[in-house]
Write a protein that holds these residues in place. Structure first.
Motif, short mmCIF file in Angstrom:
data_model
loop_
_atom_site.label_atom_id
_atom_site.label_comp_id
_atom_site.label_asym_id
_atom_site.label_seq_id
_atom_site.Cartn_x
_atom_site.Cartn_y
_atom_site.Cartn_z
N THR A 94 0.70 -1.14 -0.19
CA THR A 94 -0.07 0.07 0.04
C THR A 94 0.87 1.16 0.12
O THR A 94 0.49 2.15 -0.72
CB THR A 94 -1.06 0.06 1.22
N ASP A 116 -5.41 -1.54 -5.23
CA ASP A 116 -4.82 -1.91 -3.95
C ASP A 116 -5.79 -3.14 -3.26
O ASP A 116 -6.71 -2.75 -2.78
CB ASP A 116 -4.69 -0.86 -3.03
N GLU A 117 -5.36 -4.32 -3.47
CA GLU A 117 -6.37 -5.51 -2.89
C GLU A 117 -7.84 -5.53 -3.28
O GLU A 117 -8.64 -5.27 -2.69
CB GLU A 117 -6.34 -5.24 -1.30
N GLN A 135 -7.25 0.51 -0.82
CA GLN A 135 -7.36 -0.78 0.02
C GLN A 135 -8.58 -0.46 0.80
O GLN A 135 -9.48 -1.15 1.02
CB GLN A 135 -6.17 -1.16 0.66
MG LIG Z 1 -1.92 -2.71 2.04
#
Ligand SMILES: [Mg+2]
Ligand SMILES: Nc1ncnc2c1ncn2[C@@H]1O[C@H](COP(=O)(O)OP(=O)(O)OP(=O)(O)O)[C@@H](O)[C@H]1O
Lengths: 330, 252
Positions: free
Chosen positions: A44, A160-161, A84
């Motif tokens: 991240t 992000d994810e 995220q």
């Molecule tokens: Mg992360």
């Protein structure tokens, strides 16, 4: 040709903590590039620096040829991002969230409504467009964020994810959106994940990142090739260390790792090795609870490079057979 | 063009949110009602101001309007920190718009809210029987109310931009707004207090807003209105600059 992303010596300190440690890599235009690593690896932090939300402590990067330090505004214009953590306004409707984004990115008025409609359809939220986001489920919020990130036709999309916390079915849906976006809109995608399958199935190339450093970077196939042909896992228990030392002394395998009573060997011809290993275990008086053989996954690659597993439980086996061993000494 | 659209977009979002938040609009009307009705009407009977021809309620009303604007606008600044805590700030910060446009849009949004609330208090005071001098003064006072709204929203936003958490803003906010309200000349005339107190009062930007409103609404005047407007304008610009500077250092 200009690379989609060129990272050189990018570094971030949070006080004394070195979160990202002089990483360098390049991403080609049109690629789906994965950053795979465990919690706290620095994924991240890397994404936030690349998207101009965090100032690097050292090093820099270019996105579509624009420097993230010197030309943050130009970078912001060409990227899209799904964070995220949630980043929607819960007190607005889905459509209002989309309109807010479209205006900020100066999407022409004539194009805006049709584009919003098209993207809501892509993520199957058209029926929910005029409800407050507060009423959306987690998966719906994620899908809305993905649709929103595409509104302004970004050239590089950061995810992000993207499937964190989604059920397996929604996860597969999101995967199919991601590959469609990449194929149909030609968007370069850089995504972070700690799901092996996700990196494996989706990404053209994967960087494995651990403690702020890139430990390996290649196509999933090549990365798994490094590990060797087969992965053999022996469930042993507390005596694992003794068995591992015996295997080492005999020189039976080049790569051998132990994580919590589980011994993993990576070798070309795993099948032939099984009887040899069992005989050895018998000789040194160690009981083996089970043996499994499968093709390597990216988790094995991670284990190979770092001596640790990305997550505690073993990954879904691709090819596996199990031999339950009779308990000895009974 | 791009900048204006960005400012408009940020402002529009504040308006959409505010329109849905009826409960907080209603509750923020309670305080001015309390001051006007209980304090102005109740206490007015036993207060002799030494300002000829003006009842205490009438004297108090412009101050209560200014106070409501102060509280609404100042605490409007906290919205930046709520955006930070709810994650929406990332969506704003990563957009290709100048940090100045974000701050200006936010200030205009919060100021619009504060201005409308000030207007409602003005109407309430009319219902309670306060009589103002002239339609012209009334119209001009709207300009001062708008300026006051901008000034204190910019102050709140600058403070919020320098902080990390909404809770700390609320705590600091309570310690700043209360003295500003009591030391603004809103409750008693400026010239009827000791010099040291008057000095404090003259350092308070709210004082100039209250006095300008009083000048225009009821013709009672202690400070030159041009000076008042100059002070408020300068204060607003400084706070906008400071807010933009602090905000552009924000990481999300
Ligand atoms: Mg992360
Ligand atoms: N704002 C912050 N202040 C201090 N330390 C931080 C901050 N953000 C992250 N860290 C630390 O930096 C390291 C990297 O964090 P980061 O969030 O980049 O990891 P990640 O790979 O995204 O992990 P995850 O898979 O859990 O999302 C961690 O050790 C984390 O504790």
């Amino acid at each position: 040709m200009v690379k989609a992303i060129r990272v050189s010596g990018l570094t971030k300190f949070y006080g004394d903590l070195l979160a990202v440690d002089h990483i360098s890599f390049e991403v080609e235009e049109g690629e789906i590039f994965g950053l795979l690593g465990p919690n706290g690896a620095g994924k991240t932090t890397t994404i936030k620096m690349l998207t101009t939300l965090l100032r690097p402590s050292d090093g820099t990067a270019e996105v579509c040829g624009y420097d993230i330090r010197r030309e943050p505004d130009a970078v912001r214009r060409v990227i899209g991002i799904v964070f995220q953590e949630p980043s929607l306004d819960l007190e607005l409707t889905g459509r209002e969230n989309m309109e807010f984004h479209a205006r900020l990115y100066d999407v022409p008025k004539g194009e805006m409504d049709a584009r919003i409609e098209e993207l809501l359809q892509l993520v199957e939220l058209q029926d929910w467009a005029d409800r407050l986001v507060r009423a959306y489920s987690g998966g719906m919020r994620r899908r809305l964020e993905i649709a929103r990130s595409l509104l302004h036709h970004p050239r590089v999309l950061f995810l992000d994810e993207p499937t964190l916390g989604l059920d397996p079915q929604s996860r597969r849906h999101v995967w199919s959106y991601i590959s469609r976006i990449n194929r149909e809109e030609g968007v370069t995608i850089i995504l972070t994940t700690h799901y092996m399958e996700e990196a494996d199935q989706l990404c053209d190339r994967v960087a494995i990142i651990d403690k702020g450093r890139i430990v390996a970077l290649d196509t999933p196939e090549k990365l798994k090739g490094i590990v060797g042909g087969d992965v053999l896992t022996l469930e042993v228990g507390p005596e694992a260390k003794r068995l591992m030392e015996a295997i080492r002394r005999r020189g039976l395998a080049r790569n051998i790792q132990m994580v919590r009573g589980q011994i993993t060997l990576m070798e070309k011809d795993g099948e032939a090795l099984i009887p040899v290993l069992l005989r050895l275990a018998e000789e040194v008086g160690v009981s083996v609870n089970s043996v499994s053989l499968r093709k390597p996954s990216l988790d094995d690659v991670f284990l190979y490079f770092t001596g640790e597993r990305i997550r505690s439980q073993a990954p879904e086996p691709m090819m596996m057979w199990r031999m339950r061993m009779m308990r000895r000494g009974r | 063009m791009g900048e204006l659209k960005a400012i408009y977009t940020i402002w529009l979002r504040e308006m959409l949110r505010w329109r849905r938040d009826r409960a907080s609009l209603l509750s923020s009307m309670m305080q001015p009602l309390f001051w006007l009705f209980i304090f102005g009407v109740g206490m007015g009977r036993s207060v002799r101001l030494g300002v000829s021809g003006v009842s205490y309620l009438t004297f108090l009303a412009p101050g209560v309007i200014a106070q409501n604007i102060l509280f609404t606008a100042f605490f409007g600044g906290v919205s930046v920190l709520y955006d930070l805590e709810f994650g929406f700030l990332k969506e704003i910060l990563v957009a290709p718009i100048s940090r100045g446009a974000i701050v200006t849009g936010k200030v205009l949004g919060g100021a619009t809210t504060a201005f409308i609330q000030g207007l409602i208090v003005l109407c309430l005071s009319l219902l309670l029987g306060v009589r103002y001098n002239s339609p012209l003064g009334l119209a001009a006072s709207l300009g001062v109310m708008a300026l006051l709204s901008m000034a204190f929203m910019a102050l709140g936003l600058a403070l919020a931009s320098g902080l990390e958490r909404a809770a700390s803003f609320q705590r600091i906010g309570r310690f700043t707004t209360m003295p500003m309200w009591f030391l603004s000349g809103a409750l008693w005339p400026l010239d009827q207090c000791p010099t040291w107190l008057r000095l404090l009062i003259l350092l308070n930007p709210l004082t100039y807003g209250v006095d300008a409103l009083r000048t225009l609404l009821i013709g009672v005047n202690k400070i030159n209105i041009a000076l008042s407007i100059g002070v408020l304008t300068a204060f607003t610009l400084i706070m906008l600059g400071l807010g933009t500077y602090l905000f552009s250092r924000k990481e999300a």
